[in-house]
Motif scaffolding. Structure first.
Motif, PDB file in Angstrom:
ATOM      1  N   VAL A   1       0.815  -1.209   0.000  1.00 24.53           N
ATOM      2  CA  VAL A   1       0.000   0.000   0.000  1.00 24.53           C
ATOM      3  C   VAL A   1       0.854   1.267   0.000  1.00 24.53           C
ATOM      4  CG1 VAL A   1      -0.248   0.196   2.515  1.00 24.53           C
ATOM      5  CG2 VAL A   1      -2.043   1.085   1.022  1.00 24.53           C
ATOM      6  N   ILE A   2       2.079   1.203   0.514  1.00 24.38           N
ATOM      7  CA  ILE A   2       2.880   2.425   0.608  1.00 24.38           C
ATOM      8  C   ILE A   2       3.163   3.011  -0.776  1.00 24.38           C
ATOM      9  CG2 ILE A   2       5.115   1.249   0.616  1.00 24.38           C
ATOM     10  CD1 ILE A   2       4.108   4.456   2.560  1.00 24.38           C
ATOM     11  N   GLY A   3       3.279   2.177  -1.788  1.00 26.23           N
ATOM     12  CA  GLY A   3       3.520   2.687  -3.140  1.00 26.23           C
ATOM     13  C   GLY A   3       2.366   3.537  -3.632  1.00 26.23           C
ATOM     14  N   ALA A   4       1.135   3.079  -3.368  1.00 23.86           N
ATOM     15  CA  ALA A   4      -0.050   3.833  -3.766  1.00 23.86           C
ATOM     16  C   ALA A   4      -0.161   5.125  -2.963  1.00 23.86           C
ATOM     17  CB  ALA A   4      -1.299   2.976  -3.577  1.00 23.86           C
ATOM     18  N   LEU A   5       0.115   5.050  -1.671  1.00 18.98           N
ATOM     19  CA  LEU A   5       0.069   6.247  -0.827  1.00 18.98           C
ATOM     20  C   LEU A   5       1.142   7.251  -1.249  1.00 18.98           C
ATOM     21  CD1 LEU A   5      -0.348   4.503   2.657  1.00 18.98           C
ATOM     22  CD2 LEU A   5      -2.103   5.853   1.471  1.00 18.98           C
ATOM     23  N   GLN A   6       2.302   6.743  -1.552  1.00 16.89           N
ATOM     24  CA  GLN A   6       3.423   7.586  -1.973  1.00 16.89           C
ATOM     25  C   GLN A   6       3.086   8.355  -3.246  1.00 16.89           C
ATOM     26  OE1 GLN A   6       6.961   5.228  -2.322  1.00 16.89           O
ATOM     27  NE2 GLN A   6       8.263   6.926  -2.928  1.00 16.89           N
ATOM     28  N   ALA A   7       2.508   7.659  -4.225  1.00 14.94           N
ATOM     29  CA  ALA A   7       2.160   8.297  -5.498  1.00 14.94           C
ATOM     30  C   ALA A   7       1.068   9.337  -5.314  1.00 14.94           C
ATOM     31  CB  ALA A   7       1.710   7.236  -6.502  1.00 14.94           C
ATOM     32  N   ASP A   8       0.066   9.017  -4.500  1.00 14.28           N
ATOM     33  CA  ASP A   8      -1.042   9.943  -4.269  1.00 14.28           C
ATOM     34  C   ASP A   8      -0.566  11.178  -3.507  1.00 14.28           C
ATOM     35  OD1 ASP A   8      -3.908  10.561  -4.401  1.00 14.28           O
ATOM     36  OD2 ASP A   8      -3.903  10.229  -2.226  1.00 14.28           O
ATOM     37  N   PHE A   9       0.291  10.948  -2.517  1.00 11.46           N
ATOM     38  CA  PHE A   9       0.829  12.055  -1.720  1.00 11.46           C
ATOM     39  C   PHE A   9       1.665  12.992  -2.585  1.00 11.46           C
ATOM     40  CE2 PHE A   9       4.245  13.592   1.251  1.00 11.46           C
ATOM     41  CZ  PHE A   9       3.437  14.444   1.995  1.00 11.46           C
ATOM     42  N   LYS A  10       2.491  12.432  -3.459  1.00 18.54           N
ATOM     43  CA  LYS A  10       3.308  13.258  -4.340  1.00 18.54           C
ATOM     44  C   LYS A  10       2.438  14.061  -5.301  1.00 18.54           C
ATOM     45  CE  LYS A  10       7.024  13.198  -7.744  1.00 18.54           C
ATOM     46  NZ  LYS A  10       7.964  12.379  -8.548  1.00 18.54           N
TER      47      LYS A  10
END
Length: 250
Positions: A34-43
């Protein structure tokens, strides 16, 4: 005037490296998907770059105590970040951002609805769990097995992974007959149709409340970025992604 201009450029040169530094986030292995999806959305929402370091909550905690340059900690429990905060390694109160579900999983054609009986079968020789002293999902697995009075009966079959990530590797490569892991695996594994799994009754293990903490290393480096990520994880957008990957959100 020339001296003033030179001074301004020197100041810019001194400040800009700090401003360009990526936010360094230590992430418990259960959240590796999930961190990859959160990382992309946050950026996308903030323009902030993020670097992630994946490991067991216990090992990441030890690294932080030994001076690892992490700005933010996403733990698989509340105990490790609370310990860090108590010892002076945190800048914020520990806050729950999600809670996880424990599953039993295999790539073999097993009917895991009766997993307690299957564990005792002689053909089941290796069962993967995360190290209970390092990984909260391993601790939850031990609690569940003890609840069903299976811990001592299957102890010689247990293969301990350093983190839930290692357990996932054991399961998906067929190195073990089955394993106990996070439900998040089901939502990300590319060959998910090959996985047989069953969710454990949440009443047989302690709730896997997952905490976040802004670390003191961020104070002179990435504090503003860290606080934005802290707030982001409580946003509707982040909660939607967490739910998609099998987590419950507060």
């Amino acid at each position: 005037m020339k001296k003033l201009i030179t001074l301004i450029f020197l100041l810019i040169g001194a400040v800009s490296p700090t401003l360009s530094q990526a936010l360094r986030v230590a992430v418990a292995a259960n959240a590796q998907f999930v961190i990859g999806a959160l990382q992309a959305d946050f950026k996308q929402k903030t323009g902030i770059e993020m670097e992630t370091i994946i490991g067991s909550s216990g090992k990441l905690t030890a690294q932080i105590k030994n001076g690892a340059p992490y700005d933010f900690f996403l733990s698989a429990d509340m105990e490790f970040p609370n310990q860090l905060f108590k010892d002076g390694f945190g800048l914020t109160e520990v806050k729950e951002y999600a809670s996880g579900s424990l599953i039993i999983c295999s790539i073999d054609a097993l009917d895991l609805k009766n997993w307690q009986q299957i564990l005792l079968q002689s053909k089941i020789s290796k069962v993967a769990i995360a190290n209970p002293s390092l990984a909260p999902y391993g601790k939850a697995t031990e609690q569940a097995l003890r609840h069903y009075k299976l811990w001592d009966k299957v102890n010689d079959k247990l293969v301990f992974g350093e983190s839930i990530s290692q357990v996932n590797t054991y399961i998906t490569t067929g190195s073990v007959s089955l394993g106990f892991t996070t439900e998040a695996l089901i939502h990300e594994y590319k060959s998910k149709d090959k996985l047989n799994w069953e969710r454990l009754d949440s009443k047989v293990y302690g709730k896997i409340r997952q905490g976040m903490l802004v670390l003191r290393y961020a104070r002179n480096r990435n504090f503003e970025k860290a606080m934005k990520f802290y707030d982001y994880l409580s946003s509707a957008s982040a909660k939607q992604l967490l739910k998609k990957y099998g987590y419950q959100v507060p």
